[in-house]
Design an enzyme around this catalytic site. Structure first.
Site, PDB file in Angstrom:
ATOM      1  N   LEU A  45     -30.537 -14.587  -5.269  1.00 37.05           N
ATOM      2  CA  LEU A  45     -29.463 -15.180  -4.211  1.00 37.05           C
ATOM      3  C   LEU A  45     -28.478 -14.251  -4.225  1.00 37.05           C
ATOM      4  O   LEU A  45     -27.786 -13.653  -4.968  1.00 37.05           O
ATOM      5  CB  LEU A  45     -28.997 -16.362  -5.097  1.00 37.05           C
ATOM      6  CG  LEU A  45     -29.429 -17.725  -4.972  1.00 37.05           C
ATOM      7  CD1 LEU A  45     -28.813 -18.722  -5.755  1.00 37.05           C
ATOM      8  CD2 LEU A  45     -29.397 -18.214  -3.495  1.00 37.05           C
ATOM      9  N   ASP A  46     -27.717 -14.112  -2.847  1.00 40.37           N
ATOM     10  CA  ASP A  46     -26.735 -13.093  -2.617  1.00 40.37           C
ATOM     11  C   ASP A  46     -25.506 -13.411  -3.348  1.00 40.37           C
ATOM     12  O   ASP A  46     -25.353 -14.706  -3.732  1.00 40.37           O
ATOM     13  CB  ASP A  46     -26.543 -13.248  -0.958  1.00 40.37           C
ATOM     14  CG  ASP A  46     -27.699 -12.924  -0.051  1.00 40.37           C
ATOM     15  OD1 ASP A  46     -28.301 -11.878  -0.468  1.00 40.37           O
ATOM     16  OD2 ASP A  46     -27.818 -13.480   0.848  1.00 40.37           O
ATOM     17  N   TRP A  47     -24.832 -12.304  -3.304  1.00 40.03           N
ATOM     18  CA  TRP A  47     -23.314 -12.567  -4.404  1.00 40.03           C
ATOM     19  C   TRP A  47     -22.559 -13.686  -3.884  1.00 40.03           C
ATOM     20  O   TRP A  47     -21.924 -14.327  -4.429  1.00 40.03           O
ATOM     21  CB  TRP A  47     -22.703 -11.150  -4.620  1.00 40.03           C
ATOM     22  CG  TRP A  47     -22.116 -10.955  -3.154  1.00 40.03           C
ATOM     23  CD1 TRP A  47     -22.513 -10.154  -2.122  1.00 40.03           C
ATOM     24  CD2 TRP A  47     -20.553 -11.287  -2.771  1.00 40.03           C
ATOM     25  NE1 TRP A  47     -21.553 -10.104  -1.228  1.00 40.03           N
ATOM     26  CE2 TRP A  47     -20.370 -10.529  -1.618  1.00 40.03           C
ATOM     27  CE3 TRP A  47     -19.571 -11.845  -3.515  1.00 40.03           C
ATOM     28  CZ2 TRP A  47     -19.198 -10.543  -0.864  1.00 40.03           C
ATOM     29  CZ3 TRP A  47     -18.351 -11.969  -2.870  1.00 40.03           C
ATOM     30  CH2 TRP A  47     -18.253 -11.667  -1.539  1.00 40.03           C
TER      31      TRP A  47
END
Length: 201
Positions: A45-47
């Site tokens: 999951l992206d930051w």
């Protein structure tokens, strides 16, 4: 070292990097929340995205589920700028060009009510006089920043992105920063998916 297999779901908060190593002191990582040795994320999951992350120390299962040619449902609730029309929704459903890639068909619908979610920290920046809407998008693939690129490509930039389920696994009962072990039933279903689902080449 224990040979016990661990299967964990984690509610990743906004701003947390999807790794255990510390690249930069100002960003939190999984190490700040999960103190279980030798587990690693299945996918990413992206930051700046939130929500469900699956972790395990079962390398074979991790490899299988992380294979980009392996399809399983990932459900996202996506807050976007402005209200998408049917034309935009149909483009999301049918597949669109993002960079040099065409997305696979997806499920996309406008949510009639704002979903009940914990407040994001920091909150999104609202633009005065610009309405927002929530979409539910279900993908069977997980390209880099795919949902954000898809909504941007049809003219509705993503403001907030929360993954609420992976296959049968859901965030129910978890708050951002919390995690739990899968139940035996959840684990069995996960193995069934990994062993029976075909990879589409």
């Amino acid at each position: 070292m224990s040979n016990q297999m661990r299967y964990i779901i984690f509610y990743k908060p906004y701003g947390v990097l999807c790794q255990f190593s510390q690249d930069t002191p100002e960003r939190q990582t999984l190490k700040d929340y999960i103190h279980v040795p030798d587990v690693y994320p299945v996918g990413r999951l992206d930051w700046d995205s939130e929500g469900l992350l699956l972790l395990t120390n079962n390398g074979q299962l991790q490899h299988r589920l992380s294979n980009p040619k392996f399809g399983h449902d990932r459900t996202y609730w996506v807050q976007v700028e402005r209200i998408p029309d049917d034309t935009a929704l149909n483009k999301l459903r049918n597949g669109i060009e993002i960079q040099d890639y065409r997305t696979k068909p997806a499920l996309a619908r406008l949510l009639t009510e704002e979903p009940i979610l914990p407040e994001r920290n920091p909150p999104i920046r609202f633009r005065k006089n610009v309405p927002t809407a929530w979409l539910e998008i279900i993908l069977t693939e997980g390209k880099n920043r795919q949902v954000r690129r898809m909504t941007a490509a049809v003219g509705f930039p993503t403001l907030r992105l929360v993954r609420v389920s992976i296959a049968h696994l859901k965030l129910d009962g978890l708050q951002p920063g919390e995690w739990r072990d899968l139940s035996s039933i959840e684990t069995k279903l996960l193995h069934n998916i990994a062993s029976t689902r075909r990879i589409n080449y």
